[in-house]
Motif scaffolding. Structure first.
Motif, PDB file in Angstrom:
ATOM      1  N   HIS A  53       0.843  -1.206   0.000  1.00 36.45           N
ATOM      2  CA  HIS A  53       0.000   0.000   0.000  1.00 36.45           C
ATOM      3  C   HIS A  53       0.871   1.246   0.000  1.00 36.45           C
ATOM      4  N   SER A  54       0.507   2.178  -0.834  1.00 34.35           N
ATOM      5  CA  SER A  54       1.269   3.416  -0.874  1.00 34.35           C
ATOM      6  C   SER A  54       1.007   4.204   0.410  1.00 34.35           C
ATOM      7  N   LEU A  55       2.062   4.728   0.984  1.00 31.88           N
ATOM      8  CA  LEU A  55       1.896   5.470   2.231  1.00 31.88           C
ATOM      9  C   LEU A  55       1.984   6.978   2.034  1.00 31.88           C
ATOM     10  N   ASP A  56       2.036   7.418   0.759  1.00 32.00           N
ATOM     11  CA  ASP A  56       2.051   8.874   0.602  1.00 32.00           C
ATOM     12  C   ASP A  56       0.648   9.367   0.257  1.00 32.00           C
ATOM     13  N   LYS A  57       0.507  10.680   0.202  1.00 32.36           N
ATOM     14  CA  LYS A  57      -0.827  11.261   0.028  1.00 32.36           C
ATOM     15  C   LYS A  57      -1.279  11.241  -1.431  1.00 32.36           C
TER      16      LYS A  57
END
Ligand code: F6R
Length: 617
Positions: free
Chosen positions: A247-251
């Motif tokens: 999962h991408s953890l940036d906005k």
């Protein structure tokens, strides 16, 4: 809440790893940060060096200056003040006799221990309970054959909750750690061993984790690890891949995590339901061993949770009693854990938590009266969390990491799972393989859920315009009836959390029993008005508000035949199956709180005074 990161590496400078880990833990909420490292001091020796700063991790970067420390062994911490104000002298790590230590949790007997240690000559430089642990281990170190024995003996003196990481200048490559009541994981990689209070902190170095159990302690070098139970017996724990590593953890394209997470809901709900729905039945094997059989015996349900998760439980009570006909009681964990609870025969305890580490919810699970309990089911978003390991059965929501402090996708996926559970309970009472009319309807409604939530998101532009009205607002009321009453409670909680507007929710029928006195032209009254048997009753309640000059904002259905006008802003929700309307109607309230917070200029993702994972009582 506090965050821990630690690293013992083979020839990798740990400072960037520790700082990145702290930054990844920022979402948990904190007020100061610090790190300690063993830095080379020539001739093969090392020197313990500590840097601390109040405020953001950025301030720690600044304090480290242009010549960041280099070393292969280090610990770091973000502190959320419990004992002692946020100040540099209270920030972790705390040091004593060549050791440095970081701690999450609360030591309840710190006063007694402090007095004892002071009488032994230890000098305290902070107001924290944590410094007690540092001196206590130092004291045992002086009186024990080896450091691990000293560590164990010190832990035996502690009452309360802790996750601890510890380094000592005499052990240039050993990282010690332990947990009891607060989460701690070990990260395993080619480059070394790591510890953190949340796997998210370490995802840049590894996706392989060991989940320590209550009372475990460990000694880690870059290449070796030893884990012991509290009694001293060695333990071998599996190394597991972190499920959300991809999962991408940036906005991404979004301005805030909260907005991203609101928009992720259709996908999060679809992921939560993956593999759980048949043609006209639900698949229950996912719950774990014996669960399917146990469900058929359930005659009572106790749901226990905190905050937003508690609101999910309140919605579920309407579903479970209405559709499955099973008595259901819902209570906040901080009350349930401390009172004598009457548990009727064949009760299922359902504990709900996004993080799976909430101290009160875990304590409620541990202290539940087992006499008549069939078993416990954890409904949780974090695989491997304490709650999932301690309950008899588990049902994972698949929302993915939720970084915004205000819970959004965790809530709607909890509701999804709870509606699924309602269906599973009904089905478990029906012999045979076919569905019943109710389960067929529920399965159909669940299938339509991701699209229904996507449809709700289309109200975003209207809500953005509406939010401007809240610029001067200091108080707001939320109204709902039936399962939408807890939806209104959740709407009020979201608004107060991130825009600091005082908001209260009432069952609309309660209005004239008191709160109506508050209503005037300055009081926005926000309501959710789905198409159901209570619609006409709710409309009457709304007229009561209108007649007193209240400013109504209603997220309503087309069937109400209502339009915007003097004193009322009516936003028509896309048509939705009444069975899932509480979930669809949650979305505009989330968007409203987000947009109002933007108008107010607050820190949306990290609201003041709050922490994401509440691991202390
Ligand atoms: C509100 C919120 C909190 C949590 C509560 C329980 O937006 O996030 O009210 O719901 O602290 O946390 P979990 O669900 O992790 O047990």
């Amino acid at each position: 809440m506090c965050g821990i990161v630690g690293a013992t590496t083979r020839a990798h400078n740990t400072t960037p790893i520790l700082l990145e880990g702290l930054q990844r833990l920022e979402y948990r909420g904190y007020d100061s940060a610090g790190l300690a490292l063993l830095v080379p001091a020539g001739e093969g020796r090392t020197r313990l060096t500590r840097v601390r700063a109040t405020g953001k991790v950025e301030a720690l970067h600044t304090a480290l200056g242009d010549t960041p420390l280099k070393g292969y062994l280090g610990i770091a911490h973000t502190r959320w003040a419990t004992h002692g104000v946020p100040a540099e002298h209270n920030a972790h790590p705390h040091i004593s006799d060549g050791l440095a230590l970081v701690h999450n949790g609360i030591i309840e007997n710190h006063d007694t221990l402090r007095r004892r240690l002071e009488s032994e000559g230890f000098v305290f430089t902070s107001d924290t309970d944590t410094e007690v642990i540092a001196h206590l281990i130092a004291w045992h170190d002086r009186h024990s054959p080896d450091r691990i024995t000293a560590f164990r003996k010190a832990l035996q003196d502690l009452k309360g909750a802790y996750a601890i990481a510890l380094i000592h200048e005499d052990d240039p490559d050993t990282l010690y750690c332990a947990r009891m009541g607060s989460p701690l994981v070990i990260g395993v990689a080619e480059s070394g061993h790591f510890v953190a209070s949340d796997p998210l902190a370490l995802l840049s170095v590894t996706d392989q984790f060991i989940y320590l159990e209550e009372g475990d302690m460990a000694s880690l070098t870059p290449t070796e690890r030893q884990i012991w139970r509290a009694c001293g017996n060695p333990a071998i724990l599996p190394v597991q891949r972190y499920e959300y590593a991809d999962h991408s953890l940036d906005k991404g394209e979004y301005r805030h995590y909260m907005l991203k997470e609101i928009h992720e809901q259709p996908r999060a709900i679809a992921d939560t339901l993956e593999g759980l729905l048949g043609e006209d039945r639900v698949f229950t094997a996912i719950l774990g061993p014996d669960a399917e059989q146990a469900l058929s015996k359930v005659r009572n349900i106790h749901i226990v949770a905190c905050g937003t998760s508690y609101h999910a439980g309140l919605v579920a009570r309407y579903w479970i009693e209405e559709h499955a006909g099973i008595p259901c009681q819902v209570e906040v964990a901080s009350e349930y854990r401390y009172r004598r609870v009457m548990t009727p025969p064949d009760t299922l305890l359902v504990v709900i938590s996004q993080s799976g580490e909430t101290a009160d919810t875990l304590a409620a699970l541990r202290h539940a009266n087992r006499d008549n309990l069939l078993g416990s089911l954890a409904l949780c978003n974090v695989p491997g969390s304490s709650l999932t390991r301690e309950a008899n059965w588990r049902l994972l929501t698949r929302a993915g990491p939720e970084i915004g402090v205000a819970s959004t996708k965790a809530f709607t996926t909890q509701l999804t799972a709870l509606l699924w559970l309602t269906c599973a309970l009904i089905q478990s009472r029906q012999p045979g393989q076919g569905g019943t009319p109710v389960t067929v309807d529920l399965v159909h409604a669940l299938r339509s859920l991701p699209q229904a939530v996507a449809d709700s998101l289309t109200l975003a532009p209207q809500i953005e315009t509406l939010a401007a009205r809240f610029a001067e607002t200091r108080h707001a009321l939320f109204l709902g009836r039936g399962a939408h009453y807890p939806v209104a409670m959740e709407g009020a909680l979201k608004l107060k959390e991130i825009s600091y507007i005082h908001a209260e929710a009432y069952a609309a029928g309660e209005l004239k029993h008191g709160p109506l006195a508050l209503v005037d032209q300055h009081m926005p009254v926000i309501s959710v008005a789905p198409s159901n048997s209570l619609l006409d009753k709710l409309k009457s309640n709304l007229q009561e508000v209108r007649a007193r000059g209240g400013q109504l904002i209603v997220f309503g259905c087309e069937q109400a035949g209502q339009e915007s006008g003097e004193g009322i802003e009516w936003l028509t929700m896309p048509a939705v199956d009444p069975l899932i309307a509480p979930i669809a109607h949650t979305v505009p309230l989330q968007l409203l709180s987000y947009e109002v917070a933007l108008v107010k200029g607050t820190d949306v993702d990290k609201p003041r005074n709050l922490a994401k994972s509440v691991t202390v009582e």
